[in-house]
Design an enzyme around this catalytic site. Structure first.
Site, PDB file in Angstrom:
ATOM      1  N   LYS A 142       0.268  44.890  67.659  1.00 34.20           N
ATOM      2  CA  LYS A 142      -0.450  44.839  66.342  1.00 34.20           C
ATOM      3  C   LYS A 142       0.829  44.860  65.060  1.00 34.20           C
ATOM      4  CE  LYS A 142      -4.335  47.526  64.682  1.00 34.20           C
ATOM      5  NZ  LYS A 142      -4.880  48.756  64.730  1.00 34.20           N
TER       6      LYS A 142
HETATM    7  C1  E4P Z   1      -8.226  49.555  63.736  1.00 35.38           C
HETATM    8  O1  E4P Z   1      -7.608  48.665  64.109  1.00 35.38           O
HETATM    9  C2  E4P Z   1      -7.890  50.316  62.257  1.00 35.38           C
HETATM   10  O2  E4P Z   1      -6.746  50.710  62.279  1.00 35.38           O
HETATM   11  C3  E4P Z   1      -8.880  51.210  61.987  1.00 35.38           C
HETATM   12  O3  E4P Z   1     -10.211  50.673  62.567  1.00 35.38           O
HETATM   13  C4  E4P Z   1      -8.793  51.799  60.601  1.00 35.38           C
HETATM   14  O4  E4P Z   1      -9.991  52.463  60.462  1.00 35.38           O
HETATM   15  P1  E4P Z   1      -9.944  53.578  59.100  1.00 35.38           P
HETATM   16  O5  E4P Z   1     -10.066  52.476  57.916  1.00 35.38           O
HETATM   17  O6  E4P Z   1     -11.369  54.379  59.215  1.00 35.38           O
HETATM   18  O7  E4P Z   1      -8.746  54.329  59.129  1.00 35.38           O
END
Ligand code: E4P
Length: 217
Positions: A83
């Protein structure tokens, strides 16, 4: 629509995985902090537990360092998706890692133009953050629909991975507009099974069954 679970909590992943609900897992530095676990150890455990892609996020901000971190994370298991953030350096890292045959999830996407760049860089997944857009009074779901249109217009193979899912309504809307994947916290996925009329109907059936005096087993 594929379901990824947005957590680094092994027990929560295992519970959903037993029901066949887990097509993959996403983590980020905040979720690693919340788990209290070592990133390399917990990522390995998750990758051993589920068959699908497990996203593990780099924390470097320069492309070369992101690439090195990405290679290390990808070395944990075959099913790791590296990522990277949607910065220019992240796009460069995405391109290099993709050309090495690794899965890449480009994260922190907040515009359709960013998603277009990620697809051009060869991303396996693009992660638009729905909830965080809604938080500032913008329409997260409109972004998913826009990206769907653009990717379909040009037959980009990058999968739309709707992230920052906060509610069952978000989950429904993602499926409705044709997101390829959504990643949601375990509690949101479990809440999708809930309906007050289901509870009420079950209560009535069980009360009537009690009156029959019968047993199935
Ligand atoms: C997933 O890849 C993201 O990091 C995550 O869904 C972020 O979610 P949040 O905005 O609730 O922290």
């Amino acid at each position: 629509m594929k379901f990824f679970v947005d957590t680094a909590e092994i027990e929560a992943i295992a519970e959903l995985n037993e029901l066949g609900m887990v097509d993959g897992v996403t983590t980020n530095p905040s979720l690693i902090l919340k788990s209290g676990r070592d990133i390399l150890e917990v990522t390995k455990e998750i990758a051993d537990l589920v068959d699908g892609p497990v996203s593990a996020e780099v924390v470097a901000t320069e492309a070369d360092a992101m690439i090195e971190e990405g290679r290390k994370l990808a070395g944990i298991a075959e099913n790791i998706a590296v990522k990277v953030p949607l910065t220019w350096a992240g796009l460069k890292a995405c391109n290099v890692l993709t050309n090495e045959g690794r899965m890449v999830n480009v994260t922190l996407c907040f515009s359709a133009n960013q998603a277009l760049l990620a697809a051009k860089a060869g991303a396996t997944f693009i992660s638009p953050f729905i909830g965080r857009l809604d938080d500032i009074n913008l329409d997260g779901m409109e972004l998913i629909a826009d990206i769907r249109t653009i990717y379909d217009n040009y037959d980009f193979q990058t999968e739309i991975l709707a992230a920052s899912i906060r509610s069952v309504n978000h989950a429904f809307q993602c499926a409705h507009v044709g997101s390829d994947v959504m990643t949601a916290p375990p509690k949101v996925i479990k809440a999708m099974a809930e309906h007050p009329l289901t509870d009420k109907g079950l209560e009535a059936f069980l009360a009537d069954w009690e009156k029959t005096g019968q047993k199935i087993l």
